[in-house]
Design a protein around this motif. Structure first.
Motif, PDB file in Angstrom:
ATOM      1  N   VAL A  70       0.866  -1.178   0.000  1.00 37.46           N
ATOM      2  CA  VAL A  70       0.000   0.000   0.000  1.00 37.46           C
ATOM      3  C   VAL A  70       0.906   1.233   0.000  1.00 37.46           C
ATOM      4  N   THR A  71       0.649   2.177  -0.902  1.00 34.70           N
ATOM      5  CA  THR A  71       1.500   3.371  -0.918  1.00 34.70           C
ATOM      6  C   THR A  71       1.264   4.172   0.362  1.00 34.70           C
ATOM      7  N   GLU A  72       2.226   5.036   0.671  1.00 36.36           N
ATOM      8  CA  GLU A  72       2.107   5.780   1.923  1.00 36.36           C
ATOM      9  C   GLU A  72       0.871   6.673   1.909  1.00 36.36           C
ATOM     10  N   ALA A  73       0.627   7.320   0.771  1.00 36.48           N
ATOM     11  CA  ALA A  73      -0.549   8.207   0.682  1.00 36.48           C
ATOM     12  C   ALA A  73      -1.826   7.393   0.905  1.00 36.48           C
ATOM     13  N   ALA A  74      -1.873   6.198   0.336  1.00 34.24           N
ATOM     14  CA  ALA A  74      -3.064   5.362   0.497  1.00 34.24           C
ATOM     15  C   ALA A  74      -3.207   4.884   1.945  1.00 34.24           C
ATOM     16  N   GLU A  75      -2.095   4.629   2.621  1.00 32.69           N
ATOM     17  CA  GLU A  75      -2.182   4.227   4.039  1.00 32.69           C
ATOM     18  C   GLU A  75      -2.811   5.340   4.876  1.00 32.69           C
ATOM     19  N   HIS A  76      -2.432   6.584   4.569  1.00 32.08           N
ATOM     20  CA  HIS A  76      -3.022   7.718   5.298  1.00 32.08           C
ATOM     21  C   HIS A  76      -4.519   7.816   5.018  1.00 32.08           C
ATOM     22  N   ARG A  77      -4.876   7.662   3.760  1.00 28.06           N
ATOM     23  CA  ARG A  77      -6.292   7.774   3.367  1.00 28.06           C
ATOM     24  C   ARG A  77      -7.111   6.653   4.032  1.00 28.06           C
ATOM     25  N   LEU A  78      -6.552   5.451   4.053  1.00 28.16           N
ATOM     26  CA  LEU A  78      -7.268   4.330   4.679  1.00 28.16           C
ATOM     27  C   LEU A  78      -7.461   4.595   6.171  1.00 28.16           C
ATOM     28  N   ALA A  79      -6.424   5.150   6.805  1.00 29.57           N
ATOM     29  CA  ALA A  79      -6.542   5.457   8.239  1.00 29.57           C
ATOM     30  C   ALA A  79      -7.672   6.455   8.466  1.00 29.57           C
ATOM     31  N   GLN A  80      -7.768   7.461   7.576  1.00 28.18           N
ATOM     32  CA  GLN A  80      -8.866   8.449   7.704  1.00 28.18           C
ATOM     33  C   GLN A  80     -10.221   7.778   7.584  1.00 28.18           C
ATOM     34  N   ARG A  81     -10.275   6.725   6.754  1.00 22.13           N
ATOM     35  CA  ARG A  81     -11.550   6.002   6.586  1.00 22.13           C
ATOM     36  C   ARG A  81     -11.791   5.003   7.714  1.00 22.13           C
ATOM     37  N   GLY A  82     -10.877   4.921   8.678  1.00 22.39           N
ATOM     38  CA  GLY A  82     -11.067   4.007   9.806  1.00 22.39           C
ATOM     39  C   GLY A  82     -10.617   2.583   9.536  1.00 22.39           C
ATOM     40  N   VAL A  83      -9.840   2.394   8.450  1.00 22.09           N
ATOM     41  CA  VAL A  83      -9.318   1.047   8.164  1.00 22.09           C
ATOM     42  C   VAL A  83      -7.996   0.884   8.925  1.00 22.09           C
ATOM     43  N   LEU A  84      -7.879  -0.216   9.647  1.00 21.87           N
ATOM     44  CA  LEU A  84      -6.663  -0.476  10.424  1.00 21.87           C
ATOM     45  C   LEU A  84      -5.659  -1.198   9.525  1.00 21.87           C
ATOM     46  N   VAL A  85      -4.534  -0.533   9.217  1.00 19.61           N
ATOM     47  CA  VAL A  85      -3.531  -1.150   8.340  1.00 19.61           C
ATOM     48  C   VAL A  85      -2.366  -1.655   9.202  1.00 19.61           C
ATOM     49  N   LEU A  86      -2.127  -2.963   9.154  1.00 27.69           N
ATOM     50  CA  LEU A  86      -1.057  -3.561   9.960  1.00 27.69           C
ATOM     51  C   LEU A  86       0.210  -3.579   9.104  1.00 27.69           C
ATOM     52  N   PRO A  87       1.260  -2.835   9.521  1.00 29.97           N
ATOM     53  CA  PRO A  87       2.399  -2.595   8.631  1.00 29.97           C
ATOM     54  C   PRO A  87       3.205  -3.852   8.304  1.00 29.97           C
ATOM     55  N   ASP A  88       3.616  -3.904   7.031  1.00 30.03           N
ATOM     56  CA  ASP A  88       4.343  -5.055   6.480  1.00 30.03           C
ATOM     57  C   ASP A  88       5.477  -5.567   7.371  1.00 30.03           C
ATOM     58  N   PHE A  89       6.439  -4.689   7.707  1.00 32.51           N
ATOM     59  CA  PHE A  89       7.642  -5.237   8.351  1.00 32.51           C
ATOM     60  C   PHE A  89       7.409  -5.677   9.788  1.00 32.51           C
ATOM     61  N   ILE A  90       6.223  -5.367  10.327  1.00 33.59           N
ATOM     62  CA  ILE A  90       5.863  -5.914  11.638  1.00 33.59           C
ATOM     63  C   ILE A  90       5.162  -7.270  11.447  1.00 33.59           C
ATOM     64  N   VAL A  91       4.172  -7.323  10.550  1.00 32.60           N
ATOM     65  CA  VAL A  91       3.349  -8.540  10.471  1.00 32.60           C
ATOM     66  C   VAL A  91       3.922  -9.608   9.542  1.00 32.60           C
ATOM     67  N   ASN A  92       4.869  -9.232   8.637  1.00 35.05           N
ATOM     68  CA  ASN A  92       5.433 -10.284   7.772  1.00 35.05           C
ATOM     69  C   ASN A  92       6.846 -10.687   8.182  1.00 35.05           C
ATOM     70  N   ALA A  93       7.193 -10.439   9.455  1.00 30.15           N
ATOM     71  CA  ALA A  93       8.545 -10.748   9.934  1.00 30.15           C
ATOM     72  C   ALA A  93       8.747 -12.233  10.241  1.00 30.15           C
ATOM     73  N   GLY A  94       7.705 -13.041  10.081  1.00 23.78           N
ATOM     74  CA  GLY A  94       7.818 -14.466  10.432  1.00 23.78           C
ATOM     75  C   GLY A  94       8.966 -15.166   9.713  1.00 23.78           C
ATOM     76  N   GLY A  95       9.181 -14.826   8.451  1.00 29.27           N
ATOM     77  CA  GLY A  95      10.238 -15.482   7.676  1.00 29.27           C
ATOM     78  C   GLY A  95      11.615 -15.217   8.246  1.00 29.27           C
ATOM     79  N   VAL A  96      11.880 -13.977   8.577  1.00 26.10           N
ATOM     80  CA  VAL A  96      13.230 -13.666   9.058  1.00 26.10           C
ATOM     81  C   VAL A  96      13.421 -14.137  10.511  1.00 26.10           C
ATOM     82  N   ILE A  97      12.342 -14.150  11.282  1.00 22.75           N
ATOM     83  CA  ILE A  97      12.453 -14.695  12.653  1.00 22.75           C
ATOM     84  C   ILE A  97      12.799 -16.182  12.554  1.00 22.75           C
ATOM     85  N   CYS A  98      12.152 -16.855  11.609  1.00 23.83           N
ATOM     86  CA  CYS A  98      12.422 -18.276  11.379  1.00 23.83           C
ATOM     87  C   CYS A  98      13.897 -18.489  10.985  1.00 23.83           C
TER      88      CYS A  98
END
Ligand code: NAD
Length: 368
Positions: free
Chosen positions: A279-307
């Protein structure tokens, strides 16, 4: 000045190496961005059109991802200028030449990335005893087979419940990109009570309002067939996945798939970013304004590197899964709490958290 140096700041890069071996035609770049937390883990990408700028950007992304995940590893990335579809014997020669060239670069631990795989990592390991993402026979934990990243993503969505207006039990989910990340995310979310109503790949979207049979769809996809040709659902065009009304939308394919031109089509309460920068940064801001909770990539997709980090220390598959669960949940919780307290979008809070962790690690380092 090249845009490769746009990222030079107080965090890094610490070293940029250009490797050239006329004998094997090896041309590669290694960017070691930051090693304050420990030797850097990051993929080695093979493609004809890679660049120093791309390598530097990806190395920084690894610094932040590893720091945010709380790993004792810094961030780095390497690129090899070559066509990964070359004959296997040529690829082996090139990978071995690459491994030899980085034999003394001990603060870099290579892993697989686009154009390289566990076999390539086995050749590197044979040469220098230093790589992750190895075959099981060499102590590797096959992260895409066990679904390490999808597992972490599902744990993150579960943890996000207390920060957002949704319930995972009975939640409708849509997955863009039914590959290694997407299919396992769907599977692990379904284990927590969610229902997969749509899935897509590069050829099309499959939709079924009362839920798709995930295990059957995984078997279908693994046999090399497109999801939209699966009989038990309605076929739609590829980007129709964006319009599917759901609770959780999981991008697990390509960067920048949600942008200013299509963000208003999304009808989800939560976007859980399995892919990198979907999601582009501008779109992340717009989604937040619409009340959509965006869970950021490098937090939620870290499973591979933790492994990969668990594998590097000789841990087991079970160790990896429990570590992923604990780390991803904890970090997501912290990010969403900070975002709320500081009134910023989750990505801003995540970047600030990762920077703080790198700077703290840097203070522990001996200078000179
Ligand atoms: P993959 O190749 O296994 O799967 C990608 C899937 O996306 C494929 O099914 C492909 O057909 C589909 N796809 C491609 N373009 C599409 C489009 N425009 N619309 C819909 N579907 C499309 O790859 P993966 O390993 O699952 O990785 C997916 C993404 O997640 C990549 O961006 C990758 O960098 C990122 N990522 C992967 C991991 C991991 O552990 N594998 C970890 C972190 C981030």
């Amino acid at each position: 000045m090249s845009d490769a140096f746009a990222i030079v700041d107080e965090l890094g890069p610490e070293k940029v190496l250009y490797l050239h071996d006329p004998g094997t035609q090896l041309r590669a770049i290694v960017v070691i961005d930051n090693v304050a937390a420990g030797p850097a883990i990051g993929g080695t990408r093979m493609a004809p059109d890679v660049s120093l700028a791309e390598c530097a950007r990806l190395a920084r992304a690894m610094t932040l991802k590893n720091a945010a995940a709380g790993l004792a590893h810094g961030g780095a990335k390497a690129v090899i200028f070559a066509d990964p579809r070359m004959p296997t014997a040529d690829k082996e020669r090139l990978m071995r030449a690459y491994a030899y060239a980085i034999r003394e670069v001990t603060d870099y631990i290579p892993g697989p990335d686009m154009g390289t795989n566990e076999t390539a990592m086995a050749w590197v390991h044979d040469m220098i005893h230093r790589s992750v993402g190895l075959p099981r026979e060499l102590g590797g934990i096959p992260l895409d087979e066990i679904g390490a990243t999808g597992y972490g993503l599902a744990a993150a969505v579960e943890a996000a419940q207390r920060h957002g207006d949704f319930q995972l039990a009975g939640a409708r989910i849509a997955v863009q990109g039914f590959g290694a990340v997407g299919m396992h995310a769907a599977r692990y979310l379904a284990q927590r009570g969610a229902v997969l109503v749509a899935a897509s790949d590069s050829a099309g979207t499959l939709y079924r309002t009362d839920g798709l049979d995930i295990e059957a769809l995984i078997a279908w996809k693994r046999s090399g067939r497109p999801v939209a040709e699966f009989a038990d659902g309605e076929a739609r065009e590829r980007d129709a996945i964006i319009d599917v009304a759901c609770d959780v939308w999981v991008p697990a394919a390509r960067p920048d798939v949600i942008h200013e031109g299509n963000q208003d089509r999304l009808q989800a309460r939560v976007v859980a970013e399995g892919a990198n920068i979907p999601v582009t940064e501008a779109a992340e801001h717009r989604l937040a304004q619409r009340g959509v909770l965006v869970l950021p990539d490098f937090i939620v997709n870290a499973g591979g590197v933790i492994c990969a980090a668990v594998e590097y220390r000789g841990g087991s598959e079970n160790d990896a899964l429990s570590r992923i669960d604990e780390k991803v949940r904890h970090n997501l919780d912290e990010v969403l709490s900070r975002a709320k307290a500081d009134d910023v979008i989750p990505r801003t809070a995540a970047v600030a958290m990762a920077h703080e962790r790198v700077r703290t690690a840097m203070r522990f380092r001996r200078r000179g």
